[in-house]
Design a protein around this motif. Structure first.
Motif, PDB file in Angstrom:
ATOM      1  N   GLU A  56       0.916  -1.092  -0.036  1.00 29.89           N
ATOM      2  CA  GLU A  56       0.088  -0.142  -0.127  1.00 29.89           C
ATOM      3  C   GLU A  56       0.843   1.267   0.176  1.00 29.89           C
ATOM      4  O   GLU A  56       0.621   2.218  -0.636  1.00 29.89           O
ATOM      5  CB  GLU A  56      -0.743  -0.175   1.288  1.00 29.89           C
ATOM      6  CG  GLU A  56      -1.877   0.897   1.239  1.00 29.89           C
ATOM      7  CD  GLU A  56      -2.751   0.931   2.393  1.00 29.89           C
ATOM      8  OE1 GLU A  56      -2.972   1.791   3.441  1.00 29.89           O
ATOM      9  OE2 GLU A  56      -3.439   0.018   2.671  1.00 29.89           O
ATOM     10  N   HIS A  57       2.104   1.390   0.770  1.00 32.25           N
ATOM     11  CA  HIS A  57       3.000   2.328   1.031  1.00 32.25           C
ATOM     12  C   HIS A  57       3.363   2.808  -0.578  1.00 32.25           C
ATOM     13  O   HIS A  57       3.712   3.759  -0.864  1.00 32.25           O
ATOM     14  CB  HIS A  57       3.689   2.070   2.030  1.00 32.25           C
ATOM     15  CG  HIS A  57       4.752   3.357   2.356  1.00 32.25           C
ATOM     16  ND1 HIS A  57       4.472   4.550   2.675  1.00 32.25           N
ATOM     17  CD2 HIS A  57       6.082   3.257   2.113  1.00 32.25           C
ATOM     18  CE1 HIS A  57       5.339   5.101   2.880  1.00 32.25           C
ATOM     19  NE2 HIS A  57       6.608   4.756   2.345  1.00 32.25           N
ATOM     20  N   THR A  58       4.094   1.425  -1.076  1.00 33.43           N
ATOM     21  CA  THR A  58       4.639   1.565  -2.151  1.00 33.43           C
ATOM     22  C   THR A  58       3.679   2.144  -3.416  1.00 33.43           C
ATOM     23  O   THR A  58       4.068   2.899  -4.210  1.00 33.43           O
ATOM     24  CB  THR A  58       5.244   0.235  -2.892  1.00 33.43           C
ATOM     25  OG1 THR A  58       6.153  -0.319  -1.637  1.00 33.43           O
ATOM     26  CG2 THR A  58       6.051   0.187  -4.189  1.00 33.43           C
ATOM     27  N   ALA A  59       2.403   2.011  -3.206  1.00 32.36           N
ATOM     28  CA  ALA A  59       1.254   2.574  -4.288  1.00 32.36           C
ATOM     29  C   ALA A  59       1.355   3.777  -4.170  1.00 32.36           C
ATOM     30  O   ALA A  59       1.050   4.647  -5.051  1.00 32.36           O
ATOM     31  CB  ALA A  59       0.329   1.657  -4.283  1.00 32.36           C
ATOM     32  N   GLU A  60       1.293   4.185  -3.005  1.00 30.34           N
ATOM     33  CA  GLU A  60       0.897   5.473  -2.481  1.00 30.34           C
ATOM     34  C   GLU A  60       2.340   6.586  -3.273  1.00 30.34           C
ATOM     35  O   GLU A  60       2.292   7.635  -3.905  1.00 30.34           O
ATOM     36  CB  GLU A  60       0.714   5.987  -1.195  1.00 30.34           C
ATOM     37  CG  GLU A  60      -0.491   5.367  -0.466  1.00 30.34           C
ATOM     38  CD  GLU A  60      -0.682   5.665   0.901  1.00 30.34           C
ATOM     39  OE1 GLU A  60       0.554   6.245   1.549  1.00 30.34           O
ATOM     40  OE2 GLU A  60      -1.392   5.246   1.475  1.00 30.34           O
ATOM     41  N   GLU A  61       3.394   5.891  -3.004  1.00 35.64           N
ATOM     42  CA  GLU A  61       4.757   6.671  -3.395  1.00 35.64           C
ATOM     43  C   GLU A  61       4.737   6.577  -5.007  1.00 35.64           C
ATOM     44  O   GLU A  61       5.328   7.742  -5.378  1.00 35.64           O
ATOM     45  CB  GLU A  61       5.905   5.772  -2.633  1.00 35.64           C
ATOM     46  CG  GLU A  61       6.073   5.792  -1.428  1.00 35.64           C
ATOM     47  CD  GLU A  61       6.687   6.971  -0.634  1.00 35.64           C
ATOM     48  OE1 GLU A  61       7.897   7.179  -0.907  1.00 35.64           O
ATOM     49  OE2 GLU A  61       5.935   7.709  -0.194  1.00 35.64           O
ATOM     50  N   LEU A  62       4.252   5.418  -5.485  1.00 37.35           N
ATOM     51  CA  LEU A  62       4.466   5.510  -7.151  1.00 37.35           C
ATOM     52  C   LEU A  62       3.455   6.616  -7.571  1.00 37.35           C
ATOM     53  O   LEU A  62       3.850   7.222  -8.429  1.00 37.35           O
ATOM     54  CB  LEU A  62       3.696   4.271  -7.516  1.00 37.35           C
ATOM     55  CG  LEU A  62       4.870   3.238  -7.594  1.00 37.35           C
ATOM     56  CD1 LEU A  62       4.198   1.548  -7.686  1.00 37.35           C
ATOM     57  CD2 LEU A  62       6.095   3.221  -8.306  1.00 37.35           C
ATOM     58  N   GLU A  63       2.371   6.816  -6.851  1.00 35.46           N
ATOM     59  CA  GLU A  63       1.255   7.777  -7.317  1.00 35.46           C
ATOM     60  C   GLU A  63       1.999   9.176  -7.060  1.00 35.46           C
ATOM     61  O   GLU A  63       1.758  10.015  -7.839  1.00 35.46           O
ATOM     62  CB  GLU A  63      -0.044   7.694  -6.250  1.00 35.46           C
ATOM     63  CG  GLU A  63      -1.038   8.612  -6.816  1.00 35.46           C
ATOM     64  CD  GLU A  63      -2.472   8.329  -6.106  1.00 35.46           C
ATOM     65  OE1 GLU A  63      -3.224   9.331  -5.995  1.00 35.46           O
ATOM     66  OE2 GLU A  63      -2.699   7.193  -5.736  1.00 35.46           O
ATOM     67  N   LYS A  64       2.383   9.581  -6.173  1.00 38.23           N
ATOM     68  CA  LYS A  64       3.314  10.814  -5.561  1.00 38.23           C
ATOM     69  C   LYS A  64       4.292  10.974  -6.627  1.00 38.23           C
ATOM     70  O   LYS A  64       4.576  12.124  -7.218  1.00 38.23           O
ATOM     71  CB  LYS A  64       4.157  10.820  -4.556  1.00 38.23           C
ATOM     72  CG  LYS A  64       2.877  11.132  -3.201  1.00 38.23           C
ATOM     73  CD  LYS A  64       3.736  11.198  -2.013  1.00 38.23           C
ATOM     74  CE  LYS A  64       2.982  11.294  -0.370  1.00 38.23           C
ATOM     75  NZ  LYS A  64       3.707  11.445   0.416  1.00 38.23           N
ATOM     76  N   LEU A  65       5.262   9.945  -6.990  1.00 35.12           N
ATOM     77  CA  LEU A  65       6.407  10.232  -7.997  1.00 35.12           C
ATOM     78  C   LEU A  65       5.650  10.545  -9.557  1.00 35.12           C
ATOM     79  O   LEU A  65       6.173  11.383 -10.070  1.00 35.12           O
ATOM     80  CB  LEU A  65       7.155   8.824  -8.063  1.00 35.12           C
ATOM     81  CG  LEU A  65       8.355   9.065  -9.245  1.00 35.12           C
ATOM     82  CD1 LEU A  65       9.189  10.170  -8.462  1.00 35.12           C
ATOM     83  CD2 LEU A  65       9.118   7.844  -8.735  1.00 35.12           C
ATOM     84  N   SER A  66       4.454   9.678  -9.925  1.00 39.74           N
ATOM     85  CA  SER A  66       4.082   9.878 -11.028  1.00 39.74           C
ATOM     86  C   SER A  66       3.448  11.286 -11.240  1.00 39.74           C
ATOM     87  O   SER A  66       3.524  11.881 -12.264  1.00 39.74           O
ATOM     88  CB  SER A  66       2.825   8.922 -11.213  1.00 39.74           C
ATOM     89  OG  SER A  66       3.311   7.706 -11.441  1.00 39.74           O
ATOM     90  N   ASP A  67       2.678  12.170 -10.212  1.00 40.03           N
ATOM     91  CA  ASP A  67       2.138  13.143 -10.151  1.00 40.03           C
ATOM     92  C   ASP A  67       3.444  14.203 -10.515  1.00 40.03           C
ATOM     93  O   ASP A  67       3.096  15.104 -11.190  1.00 40.03           O
ATOM     94  CB  ASP A  67       1.383  13.424  -8.830  1.00 40.03           C
ATOM     95  CG  ASP A  67       0.349  12.784  -9.048  1.00 40.03           C
ATOM     96  OD1 ASP A  67      -0.326  12.142  -9.729  1.00 40.03           O
ATOM     97  OD2 ASP A  67      -0.397  12.514  -7.696  1.00 40.03           O
ATOM     98  N   TYR A  68       4.395  13.989  -9.647  1.00 42.21           N
ATOM     99  CA  TYR A  68       5.485  15.196  -9.821  1.00 42.21           C
ATOM    100  C   TYR A  68       6.183  14.906 -11.372  1.00 42.21           C
ATOM    101  O   TYR A  68       6.447  16.089 -11.915  1.00 42.21           O
ATOM    102  CB  TYR A  68       6.554  14.615  -8.775  1.00 42.21           C
ATOM    103  CG  TYR A  68       7.957  15.524  -8.827  1.00 42.21           C
ATOM    104  CD1 TYR A  68       7.765  17.048  -8.427  1.00 42.21           C
ATOM    105  CD2 TYR A  68       8.937  14.914  -9.630  1.00 42.21           C
ATOM    106  CE1 TYR A  68       8.969  17.624  -8.847  1.00 42.21           C
ATOM    107  CE2 TYR A  68      10.139  15.689 -10.064  1.00 42.21           C
ATOM    108  CZ  TYR A  68      10.108  17.014  -9.515  1.00 42.21           C
ATOM    109  OH  TYR A  68      11.237  17.739  -9.721  1.00 42.21           O
ATOM    110  N   LEU A  69       6.328  13.459 -11.774  1.00 41.15           N
ATOM    111  CA  LEU A  69       7.006  13.732 -12.994  1.00 41.15           C
ATOM    112  C   LEU A  69       6.198  14.160 -14.021  1.00 41.15           C
ATOM    113  O   LEU A  69       6.656  14.872 -15.137  1.00 41.15           O
ATOM    114  CB  LEU A  69       7.124  12.244 -13.379  1.00 41.15           C
ATOM    115  CG  LEU A  69       8.381  11.551 -12.501  1.00 41.15           C
ATOM    116  CD1 LEU A  69       8.525  10.128 -12.716  1.00 41.15           C
ATOM    117  CD2 LEU A  69       9.698  12.364 -12.797  1.00 41.15           C
TER     118      LEU A  69
END
Length: 147
Positions: A56-69
């Motif tokens: 779950e934490h990794t999924a949240e991190e992926l979402e944050k990183l994708s938004d930033y990129l």
């Protein structure tokens, strides 16, 4: 007997791993020396919960990183001190880029960064591939000089 390894032991298992060992080895060596504990239902449930939280934490991190990129057109700007010939005083490594991504995007987990060059030593534009979990993206890195 199944045991949860508390410490890594060569040819047996690494820390945090559930392994099957002979009863005598577990009862006479691993458990008394605090290297492993017997596996119970509670331990298995705790391990499963931790794994779910990690996913779950990794999924949240992926979402944050994708938004930033997406917001920054898959680019990262790094400013470092350089001389008149645009040679950096301090080289930039893949670890520096990963730390900068963590700092500017707000994620907690450092992504893996692969660069065509081992280090960046000059001002300019470079390409790198960042990987977090199962997602990989190519990004542009703009290195600018500051005085």
């Amino acid at each position: 007997m199944k045991v949860l390894m508390k410490k890594s032991l060569q040819k047996v298992g690494s820390s945090g791993e559930v392994v099957e060992v002979k009863d005598g080895f577990a009862m006479n060596y691993l458990i008394p020396n605090n290297i492993a504990v017997p596996v119970t239902k509670k331990i298995l449930e705790n391990m499963k919960e931790r794994e779910e939280k990690k996913i779950e934490h990794t999924a949240e991190e992926l979402e944050k990183l994708s938004d930033y990129l997406v917001k920054n057109n898959f680019s990262l700007v790094m400013e470092k001190k350089a001389n008149e010939q645009e040679n950096l005083f301090e080289k930039i490594t893949d670890k520096d880029i990963a730390q900068e991504i963590v700092k500017v995007s707000g994620i907690e987990t450092q992504p893996k960064v692969e660069m065509a060059e081992e280090t960046i030593k000059k001002v300019g534009e470079y390409m790198a591939k960042i990987t977090l979990g199962s997602i990989s993206k190519d990004i542009k890195i703009y290195v600018r000089s500051i005085q």
